[in-house]
Design an enzyme around this catalytic site. Structure first.
Site, PDB file in Angstrom:
ATOM      1  N   LYS A  47      32.859  37.400  21.650  1.00 13.69           N
ATOM      2  CA  LYS A  47      33.236  38.805  21.525  1.00 13.69           C
ATOM      3  C   LYS A  47      33.204  39.219  20.058  1.00 13.69           C
ATOM      4  CE  LYS A  47      38.064  37.457  21.299  1.00 13.69           C
ATOM      5  NZ  LYS A  47      38.251  37.750  19.851  1.00 13.69           N
TER       6      LYS A  47
ATOM      7  N   ASP B 159      40.308  32.091  21.116  1.00 13.01           N
ATOM      8  CA  ASP B 159      39.937  31.946  19.694  1.00 13.01           C
ATOM      9  C   ASP B 159      40.526  30.734  18.977  1.00 13.01           C
ATOM     10  OD1 ASP B 159      38.757  34.347  20.357  1.00 13.01           O
ATOM     11  OD2 ASP B 159      39.707  35.533  18.785  1.00 13.01           O
TER      12      ASP B 159
ATOM     13  N   CYS C 143      44.304  38.971  19.032  1.00 11.54           N
ATOM     14  CA  CYS C 143      43.423  38.712  20.172  1.00 11.54           C
ATOM     15  C   CYS C 143      44.151  38.301  21.443  1.00 11.54           C
ATOM     16  CB  CYS C 143      42.348  37.708  19.769  1.00 11.54           C
ATOM     17  SG  CYS C 143      41.215  38.450  18.565  1.00 11.54           S
TER      18      CYS C 143
HETATM   19  C1  VGL Z   1      41.585  37.796  15.408  1.00 14.21           C
HETATM   20  C2  VGL Z   1      41.784  39.138  13.567  1.00 14.21           C
HETATM   21  C3  VGL Z   1      40.425  39.285  13.495  1.00 14.21           C
HETATM   22  C4  VGL Z   1      42.261  36.978  16.455  1.00 14.21           C
HETATM   23  C5  VGL Z   1      40.213  37.943  15.353  1.00 14.21           C
HETATM   24  O1  VGL Z   1      41.624  36.057  16.998  1.00 14.21           O
HETATM   25  O2  VGL Z   1      43.450  37.238  16.733  1.00 14.21           O
HETATM   26  N1  VGL Z   1      42.361  38.406  14.513  1.00 14.21           N
HETATM   27  N2  VGL Z   1      39.654  38.683  14.398  1.00 14.21           N
END
Ligand code: VGL
Ligand code: ZN
Length: 232
Positions: A135, A37, A180
């Protein structure tokens, strides 16, 4: 002399196969780096900015050069995603709600499919990455993990992909450490991979003690916490 030899063997047997005497963790052709991410929404200026989320990008680029196998992930939500506080009347970001699959932290709108915020950070430079896993694309289910959605049963297919490619060891870097990255690492362990999180190549959100809690859960799960300097 014989005793010494046996002792040495026993000590060696007790060590993870990938750790050598110098304390370096080797990562060969059966190792994969998962870059979690590294998207515009999660770096300063983004809608769910992680503190210093941008400073790890050059380090991740450098680490990735040493890996033959690299997978990237992208958080990839619908505009009306259940994890967005905006979809729950009277709720604010960082509050929680109960959903059919359990507790869900609510977030500012982020990483909406096809938007600039959902794009990988421009300075991320890993041209040899082989797969991008998206995802969190099911409207009613979140997915911190790159392996299994938050309902605990819907697979993204990543585990099968890595196994079919003969991967044994997973190294995780990226954002955010306590969400994540942690969930991805714990699921990698659950699926039988020897799993490492490279701490200095991650940054956390740390909402209400979530960072310390995540490290404690990862430790219990058998995830190894290392630094980039520990990589061979
Ligand atoms: C994430 C919160 C919501 C992350 C993704 O990438 O850690 N955190 N969506
Ligand atoms: Zn998300």
């Amino acid at each position: 002399q014989v005793m010494f030899g046996l002792g040495g063997a026993a000590v060696a047997a007790g060590l993870p196969g990938a750790v050598f005497a110098a304390g370096k963790v080797a990562h060969g052709s059966k190792s994969v780096l998962i870059v979690v991410d590294v998207q515009n929404c999660f770096v300063p200026g983004g809608s769910l900015a992680v503190k210093e989320g941008d400073v790890i990008v050059p380090l991740i680029n450098r680490i990735a050069k040493g890996f033959e196998n690299v997978v990237l992930t992208q958080d990839w939500h619908t505009a009306d995603h259940v994890s967005f506080a905006s979809q729950h009347s009277g709720k604010k970001p960082f509050e929680a709600v109960k959903l059919p699959y359990g507790n869900q932290v609510l977030w500012p709108d982020h990483c909406v499919q096809g938007t600039e915020g959902a794009s990988l950070v421009k300075d991320l430079s890993i041209p040899h990455a082989q797969l991008v896993v998206r995802k969190g694309f099911h409207k009613d289910v979140d997915s911190y993990s790159a392996f299994t959605e938050a309902d605990g049963k819907t697979s993204t297919g990543l585990g099968g992909y890595l196994k079919q490619r003969g991967m044994k060891r997973v190294f995780v870097v990226g954002l955010a450490t306590d969400f994540c990255v942690a969930w991805t690492a714990m699921d990698a362990r659950k699926q039988g991979f020897e799993t490492y999180v490279v701490e200095d190549a991650c940054r956390g959100i740390d909402a209400q003690g979530s960072l310390a809690k995540a490290w404690s859960s990862m430790k219990t799960a058998g995830v190894k916490r290392i630094q980039s300097g520990d990589l061979a």
